[in-house]
Scaffold this active site. Structure first.
Site, PDB file in Angstrom:
ATOM      1  N   GLY A 171     -12.218  73.898 -69.188  1.00  0.00           N
ATOM      2  CA  GLY A 171     -12.170  72.541 -69.699  1.00  0.00           C
ATOM      3  C   GLY A 171     -12.780  71.511 -68.786  1.00  0.00           C
ATOM      4  O   GLY A 171     -13.497  70.623 -69.236  1.00  0.00           O
ATOM      5  N   VAL A 223     -15.352  78.171 -61.868  1.00  0.00           N
ATOM      6  CA  VAL A 223     -14.934  78.990 -60.738  1.00  0.00           C
ATOM      7  C   VAL A 223     -16.070  79.939 -60.389  1.00  0.00           C
ATOM      8  O   VAL A 223     -16.604  80.632 -61.259  1.00  0.00           O
ATOM      9  CB  VAL A 223     -13.648  79.781 -61.061  1.00  0.00           C
ATOM     10  CG1 VAL A 223     -13.274  80.669 -59.886  1.00  0.00           C
ATOM     11  CG2 VAL A 223     -12.508  78.834 -61.377  1.00  0.00           C
ATOM     12  N   ALA A 251     -13.508  72.476 -65.174  1.00  0.00           N
ATOM     13  CA  ALA A 251     -13.835  73.089 -63.896  1.00  0.00           C
ATOM     14  C   ALA A 251     -14.567  74.402 -64.100  1.00  0.00           C
ATOM     15  O   ALA A 251     -14.506  75.012 -65.168  1.00  0.00           O
ATOM     16  CB  ALA A 251     -12.563  73.316 -63.081  1.00  0.00           C
ATOM     17  N   ASP A 300       5.553  79.284 -66.031  1.00  0.00           N
ATOM     18  CA  ASP A 300       4.510  79.983 -66.796  1.00  0.00           C
ATOM     19  C   ASP A 300       4.265  81.386 -66.237  1.00  0.00           C
ATOM     20  O   ASP A 300       3.122  81.831 -66.120  1.00  0.00           O
ATOM     21  CB  ASP A 300       3.211  79.178 -66.797  1.00  0.00           C
ATOM     22  CG  ASP A 300       2.282  79.601 -67.941  1.00  0.00           C
ATOM     23  OD1 ASP A 300       2.757  80.313 -68.849  1.00  0.00           O
ATOM     24  OD2 ASP A 300       1.101  79.225 -67.918  1.00  0.00           O
TER      25      ASP A 300
END
EC number: 2.7.11.21
Length: 781
Positions: free
Chosen positions: A24, A28, A26, A139
């Site tokens: 969304g 990696v 960023a 989470d």
């Protein structure tokens, strides 16, 4: 971990390699630190994308907490810095990827209990560390657990974690992954650290079963099942595993087992200090490592292409560790691959909670740049091609859809359907004899035989006399050793035989659902907890009946055998309430005895208690029957609609000597008038009231009752449990199979002579005891 100074503080000090994931706000990348020459993952957060999102406090809080965490079971955030365009997070690189993907792609099977215990121990250690610092992760899921190169488990993705000011602090935000979210969070109730324990229970279930306990095709239906705590534990799991899952998945958070108690639970003790040591082909440099190096961040809503299995993300402040969560999940990374394995897209819901307005000074954290304002929502990135992994994912769907069957403690039985004869034999083997009509021979023949060992691991496929088959026999065909036998194990069974295995597994499941494991006599009813630990039956002494099963739910019958469709009525509520108490008590009995078992010494099946004795005054018993009918008073009717043929008209105790006397006089007249032995069937008896009763060689009894006596059929199992079926009622296949002998029996009874003595014979009217009954055909269906 290397000293802080060994990591570069500008992007120029890293050799940025290939993209691992994009989401969304960023990206990696895999990178190599030019100072330390260590491989790392770099998360680059685009400042332009997160401006005006109002989520900057969350990320600042997350980074601030994450940078202070250091534990072997927590993914490490090494350092962070920023420039004019990006905020950079330097994260630990986990080479073997996320646990869920590793299970699906590398292992292609659920974890064994020993392997699962090793994983659980590491996760619990990490959570104990977090909870000791009042950090609630919120989470925990299979996608947020990463595997290092040496197979150590790392808790990742702290995008939803929060820092509590005290251990008993409560939050109201709805956030998490639907398959792992706790009922109190779904219900928008206050929640605290026990919410993580629920997620641990879902994780353990997924490790052992291969899928989450509440998994459905849509987010809402999943959340509905979570709120209702609607899940079923497969019977093939050990008692210790089932018990631990049950203690973790308690709907009431205060009843859940603590993390410290998890480590002391028999499931963990039995596994000992085992470690994960599975073989792996290794993660690929591109796709494989991306699973390990993603970080969560915060997004609003992004659904992947496969299922409506989303991720609930709160906009609440994140005050937690390790920003090394899996970016590929939360950024919609590898969408085309995720649909095959563990569809988890990013789905966040705004929170009612407010964030601390205190901002983190990046310079105070060791960085010389302006404060970061980040986090926003953007379009999911296109998937990175990975043909090898894609192929592995496709192969992953090709496996037997049921776990290995197990016939432990199941009695030998034989059962015939239109297309097959299914048997459990004395040594525990399951034998399926497939039938085909041979027109030339004008009969059905056995053309295929499948024999499966009692533990479900060995399978023998045999075709007797190819082209002709074998005639159907009364007993299961013996094993024929020949060169045409095909011997397989559970793991290498060819796909063309999978349906045979599934057929056998369903048969075993049916037998388990009808085989009592615990028999308990309460004050009001006789209770049976079946071998599958989910089916339950209550036979009230009053004549009422209650059954409970995962497939049919709860069914309640009154004393007349009529089903009570309105379960909110006072009568139904009373029966259900008592059944719930007895069900819980039977589970407790089972749990206690499971712990007492050692090796092959089993405590089951077990009978607890005895039927209450009802005293009857001698004056209420007619002369001549006082000595022969005492048992009728001490043994009330145990099943709804059942008939005790030793005194067939007595169904329950009633007050009043006239009423009792008339019932007993009527019963005295219902005596045997004809009796004969039918070869291969058993003993047939005709009673004076027109009832025809057949006692089969296995000890079970079928009684056909004329309309004048109420009509219907009563089936008494070899263990003495009776069930009455009214006319036009659907009959179980086992009853229909026995009724197929009735025309032959009735024909022979017509020609049989009358019994010269009309003496009442109680023994002839009762089913044989289980102890004296032959070993075969005791399936309770």
């Amino acid at each position: 971990m290397l000293p802080f100074r060994t990591y570069g503080e500008t992007i120029d000090e890293y050799e940025v390699q290939h993209l691992l994931g994009k989401g969304g706000f960023a990206c990696v990348y895999k990178a190599k630190c030019l100072r330390s020459h260590q491989n790392v993952a770099i998360k680059m957060i685009d400042k332009k994308l997160i401006q005006g999102s109002g989520l900057s406090n969350r990320v600042r809080q997350e980074v601030e907490i994450h940078s202070r965490l250091k534990h072997p079971s927590v993914l490490q955030l090494y350092t962070f810095f920023q420039d004019a365009n990006y905020v950079y997070l330097i994260l630990e690189l986990a080479d073997n990827g996320e646990l869920h993907r590793y299970m699906n792609q590398q292992m292609k099977r659920p974890f064994t209990e020993q392997e699962a215990a090793s994983i659980l121990r590491q996760v619990v250690d990490g959570l104990l560390y977090l909870h000791s610092h009042n950090i609630m992760h919120r989470d925990i899921s299979m996608s947020n657990l990463l595997l290092s190169k040496d197979m150590h488990v790392k808790i990742a993705d702290f995008g939803l974690a929060t820092q509590l000011k005290r251990p008993d602090e409560r939050h109201m935000t709805m956030c998490g992954t639907p398959n792992y979210i706790s009922p109190e969070v779904v219900s928008h109730q206050s929640h605290g650290l026990p919410a993580d324990l629920w997620s641990v229970g879902c994780m353990l279930y997924t490790l052992l079963v291969g899928r989450p306990p509440f998994d459905t095709d849509a987010v809402q239906s999943t959340l509905n099942k979570v709120v209702q705590s609607d899940y079923t534990i497969p019977g093939h799991l050990s008692y210790e595993a089932r018990d631990l899952i049950d203690k973790l998945l308690r709907k009431n958070p205060h009843e859940r087992i603590s993390l410290e108690q998890v480590l002391r639970h028999p499931f963990m003790v039995k596994a000992g200090g085992s470690t994960i040591s599975y073989t792996t082909n290794g993660a690929s440099d591109g796709y494989g490592q991306s699973i390990v190096s993603g970080d969560s961040g915060i997004v609003t809503f992004a659904s992947n292409d496969s299922k409506n299995s989303h991720r609930l993300r709160s906009v609440e402040q994140q005050a937690t560790p390790q920003m090394m969560p899996q970016i590929q999940e939360e950024y919609g990374y590898y969408q085309d691959h995720r649909q095959k394995y563990a569809p988890h897209a990013a789905y966040r819901q705004s929170s009612a909670e407010t964030l601390d307005s205190t901002e983190m000074d990046w310079q105070r954290m060791g960085q010389n740049a302006q404060k970061a304002n980040f986090l926003a929502h953007s379009t999911p990135a296109a998937p990175v091609p990975a043909p090898v992994i894609r192929k592995a994912g496709k192969h992953n769907t090709e496996h037997i859809s049921v776990p290995p069957l197990n016939t432990l403690r199941l009695q030998p039985t034989r059962y015939k359907t239109k297309n097959a004869i299914m048997s459990i034999v004395a040594n525990g083997e399951v034998v399926i004899e497939f039938i085909k009509s041979k027109s030339k021979m004008n009969e059905d023949r056995i053309i295929d035989i499948c024999r499966i060992s009692g533990d479900g691991r060995r399978i023998i496929i045999h075709q007797p006399d190819p082209g002709r088959g074998l005639p159907i026999q009364e007993q299961t065909s013996e094993t024929h050793s020949s060169g045409t036998d095909n011997v397989y194990n559970y793991d290498n069974l060819p796909s063309k035989h999978w349906k045979k295995y599934v057929y056998a597994a369903r048969f075993v499941g049916l037998v388990k659902s009808k085989t009592p494991k615990v028999t308990y006599f309460s004050a009001l009813a006789k209770c049976h907890l079946m071998e599958n630990m989910t089916d339950f039956e209550m036979n009230y002494y009053s004549g009422a009946k209650l059954t409970k099963s995962p497939s049919e739910g709860i069914k309640v019958f009154d004393i007349h055998g009529v089903q009570l469709l309105d379960q909110s009525s006072s009568e139904a509520k009373r029966l259900i309430e008592h059944s719930n108490e007895c069900f819980a008590h039977c589970l407790s009995i089972c749990n206690a005895l499971e712990l007492a078992q050692t090796g092959s010494n089993t405590c089951f099946p077990v009978t607890i208690g005895r039927r209450p004795v009802v005293e009857v005054l001698p004056s209420h018993r007619p002369e001549g029957l006082r000595d022969t009918t005492n048992f009728a008073y001490s043994t009330p009717k145990s099943q709804q609609g059942s008939i005790n043929f030793s005194i067939s008209t007595i169904s329950s105790m009633r007050s009043g000597s006239d009423n009792i006397g008339s019932q007993l006089l009527a019963a005295q007249q219902n005596v045997p008038i004809k009796r004969l032995n039918v070869p291969g069937v058993g003993t047939a008896t005709e009673l004076s009231h027109g009832i025809v009763q057949v006692q089969f060689v296995d000890g079970s009894v079928i009684s056909v009752i004329p309309e004048a006596q109420g009509g219907g059929i009563t089936y008494t199992q070899s263990n003495g449990v009776s069930t009455h079926f009214p006319d036009h009622d659907d009959l179980p296949l086992s009853v229909r199979d026995r009724l197929s002998h009735l025309p032959q029996v009735q024909m022979k009874l017509r020609c049989a002579p009358l019994i010269s003595s009309k003496k009442f014979d109680c023994n002839a009217m009762n089913a044989k005891s289980t102890a004296s009954a032959p070993w075969y055909n005791r399936m309770l269906i």
